[in-house]
Design a protein around this motif. Structure first.
Motif, PDB file in Angstrom:
ATOM      1  N   PHE A  26       4.346  -0.536   8.413  1.00  0.00           N
ATOM      2  CA  PHE A  26       4.649   0.727   7.481  1.00  0.00           C
ATOM      3  C   PHE A  26       6.168   1.191   7.495  1.00  0.00           C
ATOM      4  O   PHE A  26       6.845   0.615   8.638  1.00  0.00           O
ATOM      5  N   GLY A  27       6.638   1.490   6.397  1.00  0.00           N
ATOM      6  CA  GLY A  27       7.992   2.218   6.394  1.00  0.00           C
ATOM      7  C   GLY A  27       8.097   3.591   7.047  1.00  0.00           C
ATOM      8  O   GLY A  27       7.009   3.958   7.562  1.00  0.00           O
TER       9      GLY A  27
ATOM     10  N   TYR B  43       0.907  -1.208  -0.050  1.00  0.00           N
ATOM     11  CA  TYR B  43      -0.134   0.094   0.092  1.00  0.00           C
ATOM     12  C   TYR B  43       0.809   1.185  -0.110  1.00  0.00           C
ATOM     13  O   TYR B  43       1.848   1.380   0.676  1.00  0.00           O
TER      14      TYR B  43
ATOM     15  N   GLN C 110      -0.982  -4.138   8.898  1.00  0.00           N
ATOM     16  CA  GLN C 110      -0.137  -3.782   7.899  1.00  0.00           C
ATOM     17  C   GLN C 110       1.202  -3.207   8.734  1.00  0.00           C
ATOM     18  O   GLN C 110       1.186  -2.379   9.765  1.00  0.00           O
TER      19      GLN C 110
ATOM     20  N   ALA D 221      -4.533  -3.328  -7.290  1.00  0.00           N
ATOM     21  CA  ALA D 221      -6.240  -3.945  -7.334  1.00  0.00           C
ATOM     22  C   ALA D 221      -6.974  -2.545  -6.927  1.00  0.00           C
ATOM     23  O   ALA D 221      -8.093  -2.830  -7.304  1.00  0.00           O
ATOM     24  N   ASP D 222      -6.297  -1.679  -6.347  1.00  0.00           N
ATOM     25  CA  ASP D 222      -7.308  -0.332  -5.942  1.00  0.00           C
ATOM     26  C   ASP D 222      -6.616   0.695  -6.140  1.00  0.00           C
ATOM     27  O   ASP D 222      -5.373   1.068  -5.327  1.00  0.00           O
TER      28      ASP D 222
ATOM     29  N   PHE E 254      -5.036   6.987   1.798  1.00  0.00           N
ATOM     30  CA  PHE E 254      -4.512   6.132   1.047  1.00  0.00           C
ATOM     31  C   PHE E 254      -4.512   6.557  -0.594  1.00  0.00           C
ATOM     32  O   PHE E 254      -5.435   7.232  -1.100  1.00  0.00           O
TER      33      PHE E 254
ATOM     34  N   LEU F  87       4.192   7.257   2.625  1.00  0.00           N
ATOM     35  CA  LEU F  87       4.278   6.060   3.351  1.00  0.00           C
ATOM     36  C   LEU F  87       4.093   5.089   2.613  1.00  0.00           C
ATOM     37  O   LEU F  87       3.033   4.864   1.807  1.00  0.00           O
TER      38      LEU F  87
ATOM     39  N   TYR G  71      -3.217   0.254  -3.844  1.00  0.00           N
ATOM     40  CA  TYR G  71      -2.904  -0.904  -3.269  1.00  0.00           C
ATOM     41  C   TYR G  71      -2.510  -1.821  -4.311  1.00  0.00           C
ATOM     42  O   TYR G  71      -3.096  -2.084  -5.405  1.00  0.00           O
TER      43      TYR G  71
ATOM     44  N   TYR H  84       0.430   5.217   1.018  1.00  0.00           N
ATOM     45  CA  TYR H  84      -0.357   6.347   1.374  1.00  0.00           C
ATOM     46  C   TYR H  84       0.495   7.741   1.431  1.00  0.00           C
ATOM     47  O   TYR H  84       1.757   7.734   1.154  1.00  0.00           O
TER      48      TYR H  84
END
Lengths: 111, 118
Positions: B109-110, B33, B107, B55-56, B45, B91, B48, B35
């Motif tokens: 996150f970095g 994902y 999820q 997909a999104d 967001f 992100l 994805y 963001y």
């Protein structure tokens, strides 16, 4: 996307319990309740999640109301390192898993 | 083990330039994902990926934004003709799976890439 409502900010004293509330009156039966937190200058970090029953893990506890329209994240003994923005998020099992963040609650912990 | 990494950590560019932001997800995570987080706001967001496919992409603000994940691991977010309003922290997050099991997945996150457009 289902909406959550949280207080903008809260304060706590170190080593005391903290109860962070979240209202989600439009929750549907397939929505999971997730909590993430974001420490200053870092990416968000997973805290806990649940569906119907109360949940405990090493970081926190999640108390979910019987009607699921609200929940409370409980930090049992706040430390200075718990000062962060806490986000309550509803995640559908049917969607792509994206997180829809609101404004969150900024938790200040006083020594 | 290694978490999600993002490079660069900071990027300063001029209005109108092209930028690429890189994300290395946790090995074996099929869902990725992107963001964007503006100052004082929660992350928003963007897109994805499940495997190699987007997909999104409903969160991409306009066609200047594009992302790829050609081999199902590393992803690159590309921004053309940058504008000052693109300045934000970008992100990346990954999770073991996405889609139908997403409600039960955390999820990771970095640390984000801070993009500043002058």
């Amino acid at each position: 996307d289902a909406k959550t409502t949280q207080p903008n900010s809260m304060e706590s004293n170190e080593e005391e319990p903290v109860h962070l509330p979240c209202n989600h009156s439009t929750i549907s039966g397939t929505d999971y309740i997730h909590w993430y937190r974001q420490l200053p200058s870092q990416g968000p970090e997973y805290v806990i999640h649940g569906l119907t029953s109360n949940v405990n893990n090493r970081m926190a506890s999640l108390a979910i109301a019987e009607d699921r329209k609200s929940s409370t994240l409980i930090l049992h003994r706040a430390t200075l390192r718990d000062a962060a923005v806490y986000y309550c998020i509803l995640r559908l099992t049917s969607n792509t898993g994206k997180l829809i963040f609101g404004q969150g609650t900024t938790l200040q912990v006083k020594p | 083990g290694a978490g999600v990494s993002q490079t660069p950590s900071n990027k300063v560019t001029e209005k109108g330039k092209y930028v690429e932001l890189r994300c290395d997800p946790i090995s074996g995570h099929t869902a990725l994902y992107w963001y964007r987080q503006s100052l004082g706001q929660g992350p928003e967001f963007l897109i994805y990926f499940q495997g190699t496919g987007a997909a999104d992409d409903s969160g991409l603000p306009n066609d200047r934004f594009f992302a790829v994940r050609p081999e199902g691991s590393v992803s690159t977010l590309k921004i053309q003709r940058t504008e000052r309003g693109d300045s934000a922290v970008y992100l990346c997050a990954s999770s073991l799976t996405g889609g139908g099991l997403a409600g039960d997945n955390e999820q990771f996150f970095g640390p984000g890439t801070r993009l500043t457009v002058l």
